[in-house]
Design a protein around this motif. Sequence first.
Motif, PDB file in Angstrom:
ATOM      1  N   GLN A  66       0.839  -1.199   0.000  1.00  0.00           N
ATOM      2  CA  GLN A  66       0.000   0.000   0.000  1.00  0.00           C
ATOM      3  C   GLN A  66       0.873   1.247   0.000  1.00  0.00           C
ATOM      4  O   GLN A  66       2.061   1.198   0.313  1.00  0.00           O
ATOM      5  CB  GLN A  66      -0.899   0.020   1.243  1.00  0.00           C
ATOM      6  CG  GLN A  66      -1.935  -1.088   1.307  1.00  0.00           C
ATOM      7  CD  GLN A  66      -2.862  -0.900   2.500  1.00  0.00           C
ATOM      8  OE1 GLN A  66      -3.408   0.175   2.704  1.00  0.00           O
ATOM      9  NE2 GLN A  66      -3.023  -1.954   3.287  1.00  0.00           N
ATOM     10  N   ARG A 206      -1.075  -0.168  -7.262  1.00  0.00           N
ATOM     11  CA  ARG A 206      -2.209  -1.056  -7.580  1.00  0.00           C
ATOM     12  C   ARG A 206      -1.778  -2.503  -7.827  1.00  0.00           C
ATOM     13  O   ARG A 206      -2.597  -3.417  -7.728  1.00  0.00           O
ATOM     14  CB  ARG A 206      -2.941  -0.540  -8.818  1.00  0.00           C
ATOM     15  CG  ARG A 206      -3.725   0.734  -8.577  1.00  0.00           C
ATOM     16  CD  ARG A 206      -4.598   1.063  -9.781  1.00  0.00           C
ATOM     17  NE  ARG A 206      -5.192   2.368  -9.644  1.00  0.00           N
ATOM     18  CZ  ARG A 206      -4.674   3.491 -10.157  1.00  0.00           C
ATOM     19  NH1 ARG A 206      -3.548   3.426 -10.847  1.00  0.00           N
ATOM     20  NH2 ARG A 206      -5.268   4.652  -9.978  1.00  0.00           N
ATOM     21  N   THR A 234      -8.656   7.842  -5.694  1.00  0.00           N
ATOM     22  CA  THR A 234      -8.744   6.551  -6.375  1.00  0.00           C
ATOM     23  C   THR A 234      -8.166   5.435  -5.516  1.00  0.00           C
ATOM     24  O   THR A 234      -8.776   4.368  -5.356  1.00  0.00           O
ATOM     25  CB  THR A 234      -7.992   6.614  -7.717  1.00  0.00           C
ATOM     26  OG1 THR A 234      -8.575   7.643  -8.530  1.00  0.00           O
ATOM     27  CG2 THR A 234      -8.080   5.291  -8.451  1.00  0.00           C
ATOM     28  N   ARG A 237     -10.476   4.504  -2.633  1.00  0.00           N
ATOM     29  CA  ARG A 237     -11.586   3.630  -3.037  1.00  0.00           C
ATOM     30  C   ARG A 237     -11.115   2.182  -3.199  1.00  0.00           C
ATOM     31  O   ARG A 237     -11.862   1.248  -2.903  1.00  0.00           O
ATOM     32  CB  ARG A 237     -12.196   4.120  -4.355  1.00  0.00           C
ATOM     33  CG  ARG A 237     -13.015   5.382  -4.229  1.00  0.00           C
ATOM     34  CD  ARG A 237     -13.885   5.585  -5.460  1.00  0.00           C
ATOM     35  NE  ARG A 237     -13.121   5.627  -6.690  1.00  0.00           N
ATOM     36  CZ  ARG A 237     -12.614   6.741  -7.220  1.00  0.00           C
ATOM     37  NH1 ARG A 237     -12.800   7.910  -6.610  1.00  0.00           N
ATOM     38  NH2 ARG A 237     -11.938   6.706  -8.365  1.00  0.00           N
ATOM     39  N   GLU A 238      -9.889   2.019  -3.660  1.00  0.00           N
ATOM     40  CA  GLU A 238      -9.367   0.678  -3.901  1.00  0.00           C
ATOM     41  C   GLU A 238      -8.712   0.070  -2.666  1.00  0.00           C
ATOM     42  O   GLU A 238      -8.116  -1.012  -2.748  1.00  0.00           O
ATOM     43  CB  GLU A 238      -8.372   0.725  -5.059  1.00  0.00           C
ATOM     44  CG  GLU A 238      -9.015   1.171  -6.372  1.00  0.00           C
ATOM     45  CD  GLU A 238      -7.989   1.334  -7.486  1.00  0.00           C
ATOM     46  OE1 GLU A 238      -6.790   1.033  -7.257  1.00  0.00           O
ATOM     47  OE2 GLU A 238      -8.380   1.749  -8.593  1.00  0.00           O
ATOM     48  N   GLU A 239      -8.778   0.796  -1.536  1.00  0.00           N
ATOM     49  CA  GLU A 239      -8.195   0.331  -0.278  1.00  0.00           C
ATOM     50  C   GLU A 239      -6.704   0.044  -0.424  1.00  0.00           C
ATOM     51  O   GLU A 239      -6.183  -0.943   0.103  1.00  0.00           O
ATOM     52  CB  GLU A 239      -8.938  -0.910   0.239  1.00  0.00           C
ATOM     53  CG  GLU A 239     -10.412  -0.637   0.541  1.00  0.00           C
ATOM     54  CD  GLU A 239     -11.130  -1.845   1.131  1.00  0.00           C
ATOM     55  OE1 GLU A 239     -10.555  -2.954   1.088  1.00  0.00           O
ATOM     56  OE2 GLU A 239     -12.243  -1.679   1.649  1.00  0.00           O
ATOM     57  N   ARG A 240      -6.018   0.937  -1.131  1.00  0.00           N
ATOM     58  CA  ARG A 240      -4.573   0.809  -1.320  1.00  0.00           C
ATOM     59  C   ARG A 240      -3.827   1.992  -0.719  1.00  0.00           C
ATOM     60  O   ARG A 240      -2.663   2.226  -1.060  1.00  0.00           O
ATOM     61  CB  ARG A 240      -4.233   0.708  -2.823  1.00  0.00           C
ATOM     62  CG  ARG A 240      -4.887  -0.429  -3.566  1.00  0.00           C
ATOM     63  CD  ARG A 240      -4.441  -1.788  -3.046  1.00  0.00           C
ATOM     64  NE  ARG A 240      -3.022  -2.009  -3.265  1.00  0.00           N
ATOM     65  CZ  ARG A 240      -2.311  -2.936  -2.626  1.00  0.00           C
ATOM     66  NH1 ARG A 240      -2.884  -3.687  -1.696  1.00  0.00           N
ATOM     67  NH2 ARG A 240      -1.025  -3.101  -2.892  1.00  0.00           N
TER      68      ARG A 240
END
Length: 611
Positions: A66, A206, A234, A237-240
């Motif tokens: 992350q 990602r 972004t 939202r992607e939990e990164r």
Amino acid sequence: MGVPPMEETRALYDAIIMDTVPELPPPTTRAPLPALSAVVASVAALPFTGRSSELARLRAVAGSGQLAIIEGEPGIGKTRLAEEFIRTSGALVLAGAAHELEHALPYHPIIEALRSLLANPEWPLLRANLNLPAVWLGEIARLLPELAATLPTPLPAARAADEARLWEGTHQFLLSLARQRPLLFFLDDLHWTDESTLAMLGYLVRQRAPVPITYLATTRPPANPSALLTLLRTLTREERLLRLPLTRLTLDDTSILARALLGSHVKDTAKEKSLTEWLMQSSEGNPYILAELVRYTHDHALLGPQGELAPSVWAAPVLPQSVYSLIQGRLAGLSESARRVLDTAVAAGREFDFEVVARAAALSEGAALDALDELRRVALVHPIDGGLRYTFDHSLTMEVAYREVGEPRHRLLHRRVAEALESIHRANLDPIVGHLASHFAEGNTPERASPYAYRAGQLAAGLAAWAEAIAFYEQALLGAQAERRGPILARLGEALLAAGRFDRASEVLAEATQQAEALGDTPTVESTRLMLSRAFIPQARYAEAITVARQVIDSTTIPEHLARAELLWGTVLSLEGSDLDGATEHLNRVVDMCRDWWRCGAATRNWPVSS
């Protein structure tokens, strides 16, 4: 950020963030003031104040792949917290930083981070165990050309620039390193970085890596709208993403510092409360300003040996609400030559080459060195990279100096910095053309910035960094003479086309075609018409695309242009679907013309038929 200006200040600042206070040496430029220095020396430790939970959260996500991003205002301690996390991480660290005057240079922070690896003593062993295909090493060499010289075998010839392949090459390189050692990839001051760096960083984060990689960055609160804010939203939202906003120190935190400053021998709670209130009121909880206030009380004997504040601090404000006046006072004590070097360095940027600044300041070598020594003595700048380059103690110092010098003189200094860079690097200007374009533009000489911006655009396009290429080409247009506008417009249209900005590309390419027609440059007319036809297709402007392609077919004597025009015409008819026989006829002509492999390759290479 967060680099305090003097030894005493650095130690106390570190104590706020790092949980220890070392014994402080006296200033080198004056006799020590016994009151505060004796008090400070009596302090053995300061409890960790305000950052322990953030440090624990960073350690919790280490190796997860992350992005952990530390956010906050200037001077809040972002970089200092990152440094402590890095120091205790045990990872292989690749560290780069973005800089304000380099925000248009594509991938600059990532290149800096990769370059730091080559100076790492572990690099020879890591290199020997990379086990990475040459295609990916070639992409890293695109960012870092000197890498090729460190490899045991030559790399294959460079392929055409491709953004996706460049990003994946970087990802594969980091994976290969992380298979050998846990990897920490750190980018400082992300708010200054370019869009290409942000896009690649998003791509890297990602990719869910099967090996331990930690991505860490610092930034000021992002502007709205901005590419940085889009990236953060972004990744959230992607939990990164882990966002760590740093707040200012509280009254309790400041009280702990005040108690440590007074020492255990001072038991008067009223004096402790008085000092706490003054520090909090003057600093508003900013760690950097707190450290500056401690330095100020030391230099001006405002705190007595028993913890009593001088009455003058209450009779009138020692500082206004910001640190501006405090830094302004430090600058006022500089000699004329030191101030000239400082003002020139502000134009050069947060990190600067002394040789460039000395030449731009128009001082003799001896006078420039004396000025540099003075700036180092008062800790307004300090050396990096082994003393060949220097950096300011804080961006706020630069801001105050900029306001003091005034806009007209600041523009003059930008021009002088650019001229110094030209002179020093005249044998190889490519690595600094972006800097030259920026300095000449800031110096209000767009005509001198134009050729460098054009070259910088070409280099950015070679990295598929289309946003930066577009920005440089647009800058080049601002100062271009009439006869030079055509080639710049053609390159700009090409970059807009590659970036998918088809509407704007068609406008620019139409103007480029008109410029080439006025000059009677038939090959350029045909090239821009072919790109213009391509730009029309994604906009469903099929009739216009066919008209432009027909113009090329009717006029060209160049086989490659003829093949491209036929390919475009056939593509349009196939997309429309109303004349598939005609589409087949045109495309078969292309096949017939492309019997020779080289001609076919030249006609169709990098041409996405369905755009």
